[in-house]
Design an enzyme around this catalytic site. Structure first.
Site, PDB file in Angstrom:
ATOM      1  N   GLU A   1       0.800  -1.223   0.000  1.00 14.52           N
ATOM      2  CA  GLU A   1       0.000   0.000   0.000  1.00 14.52           C
ATOM      3  C   GLU A   1       0.833   1.275   0.000  1.00 14.52           C
ATOM      4  O   GLU A   1       0.309   2.360  -0.202  1.00 14.52           O
ATOM      5  CB  GLU A   1      -0.991  -0.002   1.166  1.00 14.52           C
ATOM      6  N   SER A   2       2.133   1.146   0.212  1.00 16.51           N
ATOM      7  CA  SER A   2       3.009   2.316   0.123  1.00 16.51           C
ATOM      8  C   SER A   2       3.116   2.831  -1.303  1.00 16.51           C
ATOM      9  O   SER A   2       3.697   3.897  -1.517  1.00 16.51           O
ATOM     10  CB  SER A   2       4.398   1.954   0.634  1.00 16.51           C
TER      11      SER A   2
END
Lengths: 285, 266, 285, 266
Positions: free
Chosen positions: D55-56
């Site tokens: 999700e980064s």
């Protein structure tokens, strides 16, 4: 998974009569070769979507392939009007054409919503603008916190999007760079996406991590067509053929001249002819 | 007094007068049809740090030649950064970061409303024009709007055929009534004069005539009854530096674009 | 216009008691030096906004500087819980703290709306999620075309945002690269923005045109603080100090140990001390 | 039959069983607390082209060592592309491009609802946990959800304290009733067994016991009354290749992270 295909197969396998289709490119990277292939294959009843329709949609409209056009700027960039599109809208020639008109902000937000899987986009737009009164696809929503009334437009979700890009790697990942426009959103918003590229390279391992790369699994087909965006340009490969845009103003002004030009330069040609058209426009890279 | 050049055209005067209105701190959105010549003359003379933004996504461009389209490669090559079109319209225009939106016009009325969409009825137009592009939101999201166009009775009309972009509407506080918080058109620069909106009515009023231009000439090329301010001024003529900068820019542009040639016959 | 300032002046000139402030960074590029300077200057009654509060907010909360925290993941990344934040929420120590909790999607969309000048963000979120029932800032809007009910959250508009970035050029443009997170949006959403950088270079002329560059006029102040994101990392300069994150779990578990550590490592130090902390973490670039 | 390794831990079995569930064509969103070990073992064995998304913003990563956080530099270095966090959640997750969302859980109920927010009351929690991060939307936007966790009576409970992310709610068609069109949790892999939801009730049911594990052991470490399918299978033990791949990955990870050391005393 993505397939590397000759352009004729990529177009035949991904475009159908009656489709809603976007050939996107914002002055830069216009997928002319793909559009010409679609013209040669003679699709009809298309809904053409594009922020800046440009020469290729003037040509498709002139050939009677479109039943509707969705756009925000119907011009020959840097030159003036699009004369085949005008003839269709003003005179119904060669056939009447339905018009859905937005602002750039409206179209950009609608593509963004399409890429984001939303049913509509919300933005501060169209205030006092005449389009809000003539386009039923411009509505409003109210902010539930401030009460501010904002514009809403439906997301754009093409059946298929065509773009032109600099390069693919062997796995089928695609790099778009320079003026990137709306291409990423147009690909991600579409059910299917076809990309023409200048070249295929072994790997993208050395690329900067934050560039605009479309992963292979977001693309249906890739075709290698050097020069495929002529008379538009491909940053790092060749510059814009400004003379061709000026010339188009004359060609498109006359119905017969238009037909003759299309016959000689599109119908009787193939994707392989694009490389020679940009030879004198290549930049010292 | 700066040195003056005796010969200049009305169009040169228009471009140079427009360039003077721009400040070094301005963030200028150069929309479709707008005179990027004026913005770049400003950048090359008194406003070297002006930020020029073209809607193709190029932020902080410093082109050596004028672009033919808003998406020329030169704009990207010389930009501080180039972003996507959705980001341009969301973060940069709608985000309220533009101080001056610079618009041209096919049809203009005295309240700064602009038509570049159709001549005639929208559904059955006499002439289908290119449409608004970025203009509808440039007109409402930029802090101020500058308009520039050559005067003509066909272009400057009592009633425009279509509201492509909203200026002051019917005048007065019409913008405010629609919830638009920006100032709207604050300056109109034509080939004959400089106009500013009346503080109350918002009607464009001539505040300065270009050198050698008469009130009658301004009226003769305008479709509405022109108002002139009491303290009417004369626009200072272009300086030698301004004219040289503009002409050099146009010469460089012509040379660069001539180089592309047309497709060779097969 | 942007000013190059010592960090102490940049913080003093842009942060005030009672401000809503974001020190953003998504695991990468956490502005630790700026946060420590804010701790040294002893601001109070802050509303702290951040997707992943991390060590620096644990420290500010432990020092009693915050009256409220807005977040989506309150963890020590890769380790576990944030013990000073827990102590404040569970026990009101050293003071009670108000909590506004979102999902990552909620926060990301809210920052995006802030950068885009909108009053709120709209997205498909929080369906069946407990947060929708406990956070009054989660509402809904209906798509005017499909009727689909979507989540809405207010835009985030910090008084001031602090970020750390790789470099600035002499004009004050700032480059962020690698995992870019939410930093661009956090800067553009804020009234004021302060950036710490590893270094200043002459020019960005050679950079790829599509990188994440914040133009100088979007930034209030830039401070050069090598190592300023330690124990987080700066891509291309030094790697993450994973041991420090593990160590924090012990330090923060005990109120006295925490105070002693803060005294020795923050209060009695300056921004200039960060460079030495990353010396053994520098990468062969 | 592939070669088997006699000794392996329940955690190794869990990770390897999870890795087997992933296909080469999957686009897997590896959320906070999820076992990226499983995803990377899959990538290093039978699913070399699997797309791993953290999700980064890192898309298509192929880390040589396991990241300690979802934003480690290794993820960016080996990714096909790294995008901003808003783009990640808008275009990639909400856009419907994720086939498998892989979640861990502090508390789980038999319908796949997960709590990682608080133990006790939300406003006056006994234990404040990290919260959901990306999980609330991963749970509803991914086509399917795989859950993996070590069994315990504290973790697998009849009623969770907070709905951090929605599984099948109260079971049956509860997702559909909330307008959620994705499948939700379709697989639970623990250190003792493989579970799948009943087609009608959506209650997690044991379909396979790991080698040497009894029904009683599964029930003893689970807070609800466990259902077992009639056609209960035994999970194939890890192959030598699977075990070696996992152990090598963990050894490389340990070596790499040990290298960072802690800040030297001043």
């Amino acid at each position: 998974m993505v397939k590397f295909l000759p352009l004729s197969e990529a177009v035949a396998g991904n475009l159908n009569d009656g489709d809603t289709v976007a050939f996107e490119g914002f002055t830069h990277l216009i997928p002319t070769a793909a559009a010409h292939e679609a013209i040669r294959q003679g699709f009809g009843e298309l809904t053409l979507i594009r922020m800046t329709p440009d020469l290729v949609y003037d040509q498709m409209i002139g050939m009677g392939m479109a039943r509707k056009i969705v756009f925000s700027y119907l011009g020959n960039p840097g030159v003036g009007l699009l004369r085949r599109a005008r003839d269709a809208i003003e005179n119904g020639f060669p056939r009447p054409i339905e018009v859905e008109e937005h602002s750039h902000a409206g179209m950009a937000n609608a593509y963004e919503a399409g890429a984001a899987g939303l049913p509509c986009a919300m933005f501060r737009g169209y205030r006092g603008a005449g389009l809000a009164a003539v386009n039923p696809n411009i509505k409003t929503v109210s902010c539930p916190f401030t009460g501010e009334v904002l514009a809403a437009v439906p997301a754009i979700r093409p059946d298929v999007t065509f773009i032109h890009a600099q390069k693919a790697d062997r796995k089928g990942n695609v790099l778009v760079e320079g003026i990137i426009g709306i291409q990423k959103e147009a690909v991600l918003a579409a059910k299917r996406a076809v990309v023409t590229v200048e070249e295929v390279v072994d790997s993208f391992d050395e690329l900067h991590p934050n560039l605009t790369v479309l992963p292979s699994w977001t693309i249906s087909a890739i075709s290698v067509v050097p020069g495929g965006s002529h008379p538009s340009y491909t940053h790092g490969y060749y510059i814009r053929d400004n003379a061709a845009y000026l010339e188009w103003d004359e060609i498109s002004a006359d119905r017969e001249k238009f037909q003759a030009w299309m016959q000689a330069n599109v119908i009787e040609k193939t994707a392989a002819d694009f490389a020679a058209r940009v030879e004198h426009l290549r930049t010292a890279a | 007094m700066s040195e003056r050049e005796p010969g200049f055209t009305p169009n040169e005067m228009m471009t140079i007068a427009a360039s003077r209105a721009l400040k070094n701190e301005d963030v200028c959105f150069v929309g479709i049809g707008a005179p990027s010549a004026a913005c770049n003359v400003a950048r090359l003379t008194h406003a070297p740090d002006i930020t020029l933004i073209y809607e193709s996504g190029t932020i902080g461009t410093a082109p050596q030649v004028l672009p033919l389209s808003i998406g020329d490669g030169e704009l990207c090559d010389t930009a501080v950064t180039t972003v996507s079109v959705p980001e341009m319209f969301r973060y940069w225009l709608q985000g309220g970061r533009i101080s001056i939106g610079f618009l041209g016009a096919a049809q203009l009325d005295k309240f700064g409303n602009i038509n570049t969409t159709v001549i005639g009825d929208y559904l059955h137009p006499k002439t289908r024009l290119p449409g608004g592009g970025g203009a509808p939101e440039i007109a409402t999201s930029s802090k101020e709007i500058y308009i520039t166009m050559a005067q003509s009775k066909r272009g400057m009309v009592e009633t425009i055929d279509f509201y492509t972009s909203f200026g002051h509407g019917e005048g007065g506080d019409h913008r405010k009534r629609l919830g638009i918080e920006t100032s709207g058109p604050t300056l109109l620069i034509t080939d004959l004069a400089i106009w500013k909106p009346d503080l109350d009515t918002k009607e464009f009023t001539v505040v300065s005539l270009h050198p050698g231009v008469s009130r009658a000439e301004v009226q003769a090329t305008c479709g509405w009854t022109v108002k002139f301010t009491d303290a009417l001024e004369e626009t200072p003529a272009p300086t030698a530096l301004e004219l040289k900068t503009l002409r050099d820019l146009q010469a460089r542009t012509k040379a660069a674009h001539a180089g592309t040639g047309k497709e060779k016959a097969a």
